[in-house]
Scaffold this motif. Structure first.
Motif, mmCIF file in Angstrom:
data_model
loop_
_atom_site.group_PDB
_atom_site.id
_atom_site.type_symbol
_atom_site.label_atom_id
_atom_site.label_comp_id
_atom_site.label_asym_id
_atom_site.label_seq_id
_atom_site.Cartn_x
_atom_site.Cartn_y
_atom_site.Cartn_z
ATOM 1 N N LEU A 112 0.965 -1.080 -0.104
ATOM 2 C CA LEU A 112 0.042 -0.083 0.287
ATOM 3 C C LEU A 112 1.112 1.112 0.073
ATOM 4 C CD1 LEU A 112 -2.726 1.403 0.119
ATOM 5 C CD2 LEU A 112 -2.775 0.976 2.693
ATOM 6 N N ALA A 113 2.089 1.265 0.765
ATOM 7 C CA ALA A 113 2.679 2.299 0.789
ATOM 8 C C ALA A 113 3.521 2.664 -0.700
ATOM 9 C CB ALA A 113 3.869 2.214 1.950
ATOM 10 N N ARG A 114 3.711 1.556 -1.199
ATOM 11 C CA ARG A 114 4.351 1.656 -2.669
ATOM 12 C C ARG A 114 3.505 2.279 -3.615
ATOM 13 N NH1 ARG A 114 9.239 -0.209 -4.439
ATOM 14 N NH2 ARG A 114 10.902 0.328 -3.085
ATOM 15 N N LYS A 115 2.201 1.793 -3.459
ATOM 16 C CA LYS A 115 0.989 2.157 -4.279
ATOM 17 C C LYS A 115 0.613 3.583 -4.309
ATOM 18 C CE LYS A 115 -0.738 -2.396 -5.085
ATOM 19 N NZ LYS A 115 -1.721 -3.535 -4.682
ATOM 20 N N GLN A 116 0.792 4.176 -3.071
ATOM 21 C CA GLN A 116 0.226 5.279 -2.711
ATOM 22 C C GLN A 116 1.397 6.135 -2.027
ATOM 23 O OE1 GLN A 116 -3.977 5.907 -1.347
ATOM 24 N NE2 GLN A 116 -4.282 3.731 -1.823
ATOM 25 N N PRO A 117 2.372 6.389 -2.264
ATOM 26 C CA PRO A 117 3.554 6.940 -1.790
ATOM 27 C C PRO A 117 3.503 8.349 -1.298
ATOM 28 C CG PRO A 117 4.155 7.144 -4.194
ATOM 29 C CD PRO A 117 2.872 6.221 -3.915
ATOM 30 N N GLU A 118 2.613 9.179 -1.881
ATOM 31 C CA GLU A 118 2.124 10.628 -1.540
ATOM 32 C C GLU A 118 1.384 10.420 -0.071
ATOM 33 O OE1 GLU A 118 -1.688 8.850 -3.451
ATOM 34 O OE2 GLU A 118 0.615 8.838 -3.975
ATOM 35 N N ARG A 119 0.693 9.259 0.247
ATOM 36 C CA ARG A 119 -0.089 9.254 1.593
ATOM 37 C C ARG A 119 0.860 8.257 2.641
ATOM 38 N NH1 ARG A 119 -5.595 9.706 1.852
ATOM 39 N NH2 ARG A 119 -6.407 10.404 -0.096
ATOM 40 N N TYR A 120 1.632 7.290 2.012
ATOM 41 C CA TYR A 120 2.153 6.452 2.823
ATOM 42 C C TYR A 120 3.758 6.109 2.872
ATOM 43 C CZ TYR A 120 -2.861 5.629 3.270
ATOM 44 O OH TYR A 120 -4.467 5.855 3.311
ATOM 45 N N ALA A 121 4.575 6.745 2.210
ATOM 46 C CA ALA A 121 5.896 6.351 1.773
ATOM 47 C C ALA A 121 6.650 6.326 2.971
ATOM 48 C CB ALA A 121 6.537 7.492 0.791
ATOM 49 N N GLN A 122 6.306 7.147 4.011
ATOM 50 C CA GLN A 122 6.981 7.221 5.117
ATOM 51 C C GLN A 122 6.938 5.959 5.961
ATOM 52 O OE1 GLN A 122 4.268 8.581 4.513
ATOM 53 N NE2 GLN A 122 2.858 9.520 6.150
ATOM 54 N N GLY A 135 6.361 2.977 4.667
ATOM 55 C CA GLY A 135 7.036 1.790 4.137
ATOM 56 C C GLY A 135 8.323 2.051 4.552
ATOM 57 N N ALA A 136 9.029 3.251 4.655
ATOM 58 C CA ALA A 136 10.411 3.298 5.261
ATOM 59 C C ALA A 136 10.564 2.825 6.519
ATOM 60 C CB ALA A 136 10.724 4.980 5.196
ATOM 61 N N LEU A 137 9.507 3.207 7.561
ATOM 62 C CA LEU A 137 9.404 2.602 8.845
ATOM 63 C C LEU A 137 9.539 0.952 8.731
ATOM 64 C CD1 LEU A 137 9.498 3.184 11.778
ATOM 65 C CD2 LEU A 137 7.066 3.224 11.711
ATOM 66 N N LEU A 138 8.852 0.362 8.007
ATOM 67 C CA LEU A 138 8.721 -0.940 7.817
ATOM 68 C C LEU A 138 10.012 -1.607 7.545
ATOM 69 C CD1 LEU A 138 5.349 -1.342 5.875
ATOM 70 C CD2 LEU A 138 5.774 -2.058 8.197
ATOM 71 N N ILE A 139 10.905 -0.957 6.578
ATOM 72 C CA ILE A 139 12.128 -1.460 6.427
ATOM 73 C C ILE A 139 13.252 -1.051 7.802
ATOM 74 C CG2 ILE A 139 14.312 -1.012 4.746
ATOM 75 C CD1 ILE A 139 12.331 -0.228 3.022
ATOM 76 N N TRP A 140 13.020 0.072 8.228
ATOM 77 C CA TRP A 140 14.000 0.757 9.333
ATOM 78 C C TRP A 140 13.737 -0.233 10.476
ATOM 79 C CZ3 TRP A 140 12.826 3.786 13.895
ATOM 80 C CH2 TRP A 140 13.733 4.484 14.015
ATOM 81 N N VAL A 192 7.187 13.820 -2.846
ATOM 82 C CA VAL A 192 5.630 13.932 -2.933
ATOM 83 C C VAL A 192 5.063 13.596 -1.713
ATOM 84 C CG1 VAL A 192 5.866 12.573 -5.312
ATOM 85 C CG2 VAL A 192 5.787 11.262 -3.349
ATOM 86 N N ASN A 193 6.113 13.631 -0.120
ATOM 87 C CA ASN A 193 5.378 13.335 0.830
ATOM 88 C C ASN A 193 6.353 14.052 1.835
ATOM 89 O OD1 ASN A 193 5.148 12.007 3.315
ATOM 90 N ND2 ASN A 193 3.932 10.412 2.319
ATOM 91 N N LYS A 194 5.711 14.866 2.548
ATOM 92 C CA LYS A 194 6.606 15.781 3.561
ATOM 93 C C LYS A 194 6.935 14.895 4.743
ATOM 94 C CE LYS A 194 4.979 20.361 1.900
ATOM 95 N NZ LYS A 194 4.409 21.484 2.522
ATOM 96 N N GLU A 195 6.212 14.001 5.182
ATOM 97 C CA GLU A 195 6.696 13.096 6.100
ATOM 98 C C GLU A 195 7.756 12.513 5.908
ATOM 99 O OE1 GLU A 195 4.092 11.634 9.675
ATOM 100 O OE2 GLU A 195 5.216 13.679 10.093
ATOM 101 N N SER A 196 7.674 11.800 4.762
ATOM 102 C CA SER A 196 8.901 11.027 4.108
ATOM 103 C C SER A 196 10.061 11.828 3.902
ATOM 104 C CB SER A 196 8.478 10.462 2.791
ATOM 105 O OG SER A 196 9.243 9.526 2.353
ATOM 106 N N GLU A 197 9.912 13.177 3.623
ATOM 107 C CA GLU A 197 10.913 14.072 3.473
ATOM 108 C C GLU A 197 11.846 14.269 4.824
ATOM 109 O OE1 GLU A 197 11.635 18.582 1.721
ATOM 110 O OE2 GLU A 197 9.759 17.827 1.748
ATOM 111 N N ALA A 198 10.867 14.526 5.772
ATOM 112 C CA ALA A 198 11.549 14.640 7.161
ATOM 113 C C ALA A 198 12.307 13.539 7.518
ATOM 114 C CB ALA A 198 10.416 15.414 8.045
ATOM 115 N N PHE A 199 11.619 12.374 7.362
ATOM 116 C CA PHE A 199 12.290 11.147 7.960
ATOM 117 C C PHE A 199 13.598 11.072 7.130
ATOM 118 C CE2 PHE A 199 12.151 6.240 8.500
ATOM 119 C CZ PHE A 199 12.417 6.558 10.051
#
Length: 337
Positions: free
Chosen positions: A55-65, A67-72, A101-108
């Motif tokens: 889901l994070a990969r399909k909608q990165p503007e919403r959930y990319a951060q 997906g990063a946490l799942l890897i982290w 595309v995602n400010k929370e992902s950008e901050a992370f």
């Protein structure tokens, strides 16, 4: 065996999703869609990590951060063989991939650059090759901090919690570190943005570091439950609650399994303390091993100094031989890989 049990424990955690409510409640513009991570939190509470990542990969503007946490946190099958350092860097790389595309992902992402530059300066083994593989943005730590300041000014929750709490934990000055323990700092972020990555980290920090260290276990549990399937700080609070019977029915088997699972992902005060008690008392199917318990209490006291860990260390040091104490300190490395 304890790790295998963790999946069933987390799958049973679907009850936690009921506190999340309906995703339709929040109303954000498309540019603020990253503030509502409830679909990810619900999947993670059910242990459905691969679906959450898809889901994070399909909608990165919403959930990319997320997906990063799942890897982290090494919650995906393909990340299980990563060392802790590799998982963290690859998680930051995932966040950086979608920073446009995602400010929370950008901050992370920017928090990751600050961490990585510090590891490069410290010449952490293998760090240079990992950074080449992941291709992080070519920014200095100072430049990344400036970008975080910009995002904080825009009201991005993860930038807010990093700047106001998380970053101070790295200071050698105890007075500066004390800022990270100020409930008034993280509480507004957790309450205003409860389903964002920053709000989740704020709630996890509030519950797993501040409230837990104060013995306010039931309040900590309520805060931790929504993110107990995806954030080590929160999952570890639930582990202690199950161990102590604080706000939930006591279940030391689940508690010890959960504590083991999360302590292998990240070092948190509630996680290492709970797992230490499991080894100290021989609870939850874990062998009675005071040397292993000593390793965990020593690690907890190094990362999160406080009277609870110090007391356990004093008690064990009064009964263990110098050789056993030395072995315990050697075993700490097993939890840092």
């Amino acid at each position: 065996m304890a790790i295998q049990k963790a999946k069933s424990v987390l799958l049973a955690a679907t009850v936690f999703a009921t506190v999340l409510g309906s995703p339709a409640v929040l109303s954000q513009s498309n540019g603020e869609a990253y503030l509502d991570g409830r679909p990810i939190l619900e999947l993670a509470s059910a242990g459905r990590y691969e679906e959450a990542y898809d889901l994070a990969r399909k909608q990165p503007e919403r959930y990319a951060q997320w997906g990063a946490l799942l890897i982290w946190h090494r919650l995906l099958p393909q990340t299980s063989s990563y060392s802790s350092v590799e998982a963290v860097i690859r998680g930051y790389g995932e966040a950086c991939r979608y920073r446009g595309v995602n400010k929370e992902s950008e901050a992370f992402c920017y928090r990751g650059i600050i961490d990585v530059r510090g590891w490069e300066d410290a010449r952490v083994p293998g760090i240079a090759e990992l950074v080449r593989q992941v291709s992080l943005p070519n920014l200095s730590a100072r430049e990344a901090q400036e970008e975080l300041n910009r995002l904080e000014a825009q009201g991005v929750p993860y930038a807010m919690v990093y700047n106001r709490a998380i970053r101070w934990t790295y200071s050698p000055d105890p007075k500066v570190r004390a800022r990270a323990m100020d409930e008034a700092v993280v509480r507004p972020i957790a309450e205003r943005y409860p389903y964002s990555l920053g709000g989740t980290f704020s709630a996890g920090w509030w519950a797993g570091v501040i409230l837990w260290s104060q013995g306010r276990y039931e309040q900590a549990l309520r805060l931790a439950q929504p993110s107990a399937g995806i954030l080590a700080l929160s999952g570890s609070v639930v582990a202690w609650a199950e161990y102590a019977g604080a706000g939930v029915k006591q279940n030391k088997n689940n508690a010890c399994t959960r504590a083991h699972f999360w302590t292998r992902k990240s070092i948190t005060p509630a996680g290492v303390y709970t797992l230490g008690m499991c080894y100290l008392e021989g609870d939850g199917g874990f062998p009675k091993d005071p040397v292993e318990a000593y390793a965990l209490f020593w690690l907890g006291n190094e990362r999160y100094p406080g009277p609870l860990f110090a007391q356990r260390l004093r008690e064990l040091e009064a009964t263990l031989s110098p050789e056993q104490i030395a072995r315990g300190r050697q075993r700490v490395a097993n939890y840092l890989r």
